[in-house]
Design a protein around this motif. Sequence first.
Motif, mmCIF file in Angstrom:
data_model
loop_
_atom_site.group_PDB
_atom_site.id
_atom_site.type_symbol
_atom_site.label_atom_id
_atom_site.label_comp_id
_atom_site.label_asym_id
_atom_site.label_seq_id
_atom_site.Cartn_x
_atom_site.Cartn_y
_atom_site.Cartn_z
ATOM 1 N N ASP A 1 0.880 -1.181 0.000
ATOM 2 C CA ASP A 1 0.000 0.000 0.000
ATOM 3 C C ASP A 1 0.916 1.229 0.000
ATOM 4 N N VAL A 2 0.375 2.372 0.344
ATOM 5 C CA VAL A 2 1.146 3.620 0.301
ATOM 6 C C VAL A 2 2.441 3.469 1.116
ATOM 7 N N GLY A 3 3.543 3.907 0.543
ATOM 8 C CA GLY A 3 4.830 3.846 1.235
ATOM 9 C C GLY A 3 5.557 2.523 1.020
ATOM 10 N N THR B 1 -5.063 -1.702 -10.567
ATOM 11 C CA THR B 1 -5.981 -0.849 -9.787
ATOM 12 C C THR B 1 -6.438 0.322 -10.645
ATOM 13 N N GLN C 1 -6.143 13.757 -8.330
ATOM 14 C CA GLN C 1 -5.457 14.248 -7.129
ATOM 15 C C GLN C 1 -4.552 13.137 -6.599
ATOM 16 N N GLY D 1 0.635 9.184 -7.924
ATOM 17 C CA GLY D 1 1.616 8.167 -7.534
ATOM 18 C C GLY D 1 1.467 6.938 -8.414
ATOM 19 N N SER E 1 -2.759 16.965 -9.834
ATOM 20 C CA SER E 1 -2.400 17.683 -8.614
ATOM 21 C C SER E 1 -1.624 16.725 -7.711
ATOM 22 N N ALA F 1 -9.089 6.211 -6.780
ATOM 23 C CA ALA F 1 -8.479 5.016 -6.190
ATOM 24 C C ALA F 1 -8.363 5.060 -4.671
HETATM 25 P P1 NAD Z 1 1.369 6.414 -3.880
HETATM 26 O O1 NAD Z 1 1.989 6.640 -2.566
HETATM 27 O O2 NAD Z 1 2.173 5.811 -4.971
HETATM 28 O O3 NAD Z 1 0.777 7.788 -4.450
HETATM 29 C C1 NAD Z 1 0.112 8.730 -3.669
HETATM 30 C C2 NAD Z 1 0.415 10.079 -4.288
HETATM 31 O O4 NAD Z 1 -0.405 11.055 -3.654
HETATM 32 C C3 NAD Z 1 1.853 10.523 -4.110
HETATM 33 O O5 NAD Z 1 2.392 10.974 -5.342
HETATM 34 C C4 NAD Z 1 1.760 11.663 -3.093
HETATM 35 O O6 NAD Z 1 2.756 12.660 -3.269
HETATM 36 C C5 NAD Z 1 0.377 12.197 -3.407
HETATM 37 N N1 NAD Z 1 -0.238 12.967 -2.337
HETATM 38 C C6 NAD Z 1 -0.192 12.765 -0.991
HETATM 39 N N2 NAD Z 1 -0.905 13.708 -0.363
HETATM 40 C C7 NAD Z 1 -1.428 14.513 -1.314
HETATM 41 C C8 NAD Z 1 -2.266 15.649 -1.288
HETATM 42 N N3 NAD Z 1 -2.705 16.166 -0.150
HETATM 43 N N4 NAD Z 1 -2.625 16.219 -2.474
HETATM 44 C C9 NAD Z 1 -2.169 15.726 -3.647
HETATM 45 N N5 NAD Z 1 -1.372 14.636 -3.723
HETATM 46 C C10 NAD Z 1 -1.018 14.042 -2.574
HETATM 47 O O7 NAD Z 1 0.042 5.546 -3.611
HETATM 48 P P2 NAD Z 1 -0.767 4.677 -4.657
HETATM 49 O O8 NAD Z 1 -0.309 3.265 -4.579
HETATM 50 O O9 NAD Z 1 -0.817 5.369 -5.974
HETATM 51 O O10 NAD Z 1 -2.228 4.708 -4.006
HETATM 52 C C11 NAD Z 1 -3.031 5.867 -4.067
HETATM 53 C C12 NAD Z 1 -4.305 5.654 -3.284
HETATM 54 O O11 NAD Z 1 -5.024 4.531 -3.822
HETATM 55 C C13 NAD Z 1 -4.086 5.309 -1.804
HETATM 56 O O12 NAD Z 1 -5.127 5.867 -1.050
HETATM 57 C C14 NAD Z 1 -4.183 3.794 -1.748
HETATM 58 O O13 NAD Z 1 -4.591 3.318 -0.503
HETATM 59 C C15 NAD Z 1 -5.245 3.567 -2.809
HETATM 60 N N6 NAD Z 1 -5.178 2.231 -3.399
HETATM 61 C C16 NAD Z 1 -4.044 1.817 -4.014
HETATM 62 C C17 NAD Z 1 -3.991 0.548 -4.596
HETATM 63 C C18 NAD Z 1 -2.767 0.068 -5.318
HETATM 64 O O14 NAD Z 1 -2.864 -0.942 -6.043
HETATM 65 N N7 NAD Z 1 -1.633 0.738 -5.200
HETATM 66 C C19 NAD Z 1 -5.128 -0.295 -4.528
HETATM 67 C C20 NAD Z 1 -6.293 0.173 -3.903
HETATM 68 C C21 NAD Z 1 -6.307 1.448 -3.338
#
Ligand code: NAD
Length: 366
Positions: free
Chosen positions: A129-131, A164, A193, A196, A216, A273
Amino acid sequence: MSLEVLTPNELTNMDPVFGQLSFDDHEQIVFCNDKDTGLKAIIGIHNTVLGPALGGTRMWQYSNEYEALNDVLRLSRGMTYKSAITGLNLGGGKAVIIGDAKTQKTPELMRRFGEFVHSLSGKYITAEDVGMETSDMDTVREVTPYVTGISESKGGAGNPSPITAYGVFMGMKAAAKFKFGSDDLENKSVIVQGIGHVGESLVEHLTNDGAKVIISDINEERLEAVKAKYGAEIYTGNNIYTEPVDIYAPCALGATINDLTVNKIQAKIIAGAANNQLANELFHGRILKNRGIVYAPDFLINAGGIINVYAELENYGKAEIMRKTENIYNTTLEILNSAEADKVTTLEAALSIAKNRIEERKKENR
Ligand code: NAD
């Protein structure tokens, strides 16, 4: 009442675990501590009626332990309903590691975390997940088999994020079909928004479909990189929620639809997402409904990732992963239509289907 409107004092005045606002009859909550590696983690197992609790590990610098606990409680509950509505034989779980993934994540810390996961004997199965990166899951795999999302070179299904993103894209298209009468996103303005792992891949799908994409992020470097790659416009205003776009795609963190934003949102559709986008499911869901904004339930449309990692447990291949993920389109459309017919919010409609599946299985198991 939502977490966001509570002061830190109010949070700390609740009973520390079972009394927390986000506690929802979770089966088990495991607090993990290791002095040597600095690991401080919480594993939340919400429900295992349909199968082992599967859900990713998030590493985040929470401002206090209550925030971390509430995050894991909310996220693990969301996983229960995500798997249930997607038809997977999985329960809901999630883990959070308290700390900065950029500076505090080490292989030793990840291995120690993996040992805690292993101590649960498969009741909880972790993922990214994130991080977290796929390579972190590979490290966890060194000490436990109860991990998914490992590298393809190591026999895993690889990074779940592109799948995803594809599922979110499918859900968004279904919402467009429902709201605008066509699922063609050409010339539709979409604000993404958080660009990532998932957000960037979503930008790619949207760009290919001819949408007008606005991005963003808090990370300037990523903004420039994604702009250069896809020609997306960088959002420069000071309130993303008041932007008059067709679609708002929250792909950063949860609870962006809250008391401060819900009445300002100008988008006609919300489809993204991020997990737990509504700070208060019922309250904010109803406001969106009354304002005519179509909300594609997060746990439904972001299920691509879990479909991808489930393949590792069930041994199905890419074609089946894509077929199951593409089906998010049909499920989303069905739920949007049934919510309208039943005069309930889209989230209520989705939750009721998911809960029914769990109840049915419970009866079968008796
Ligand atoms: P990620 O950490 O790769 O990306 C998150 C991005 O959001 C980063 O670029 C970060 O800089 C940015 N960010 C953080 N705070 C922000 C803000 N206030 N405004 C704008 N941007 C901001 O995470 P990810 O894997 O892309 O996941 C994104 C979201 O989707 C998360 O909530 C995660 O739980 C959810 N999700 C991810 C997956 C997956 O397969 N990776 C599956 C289901 C749900």
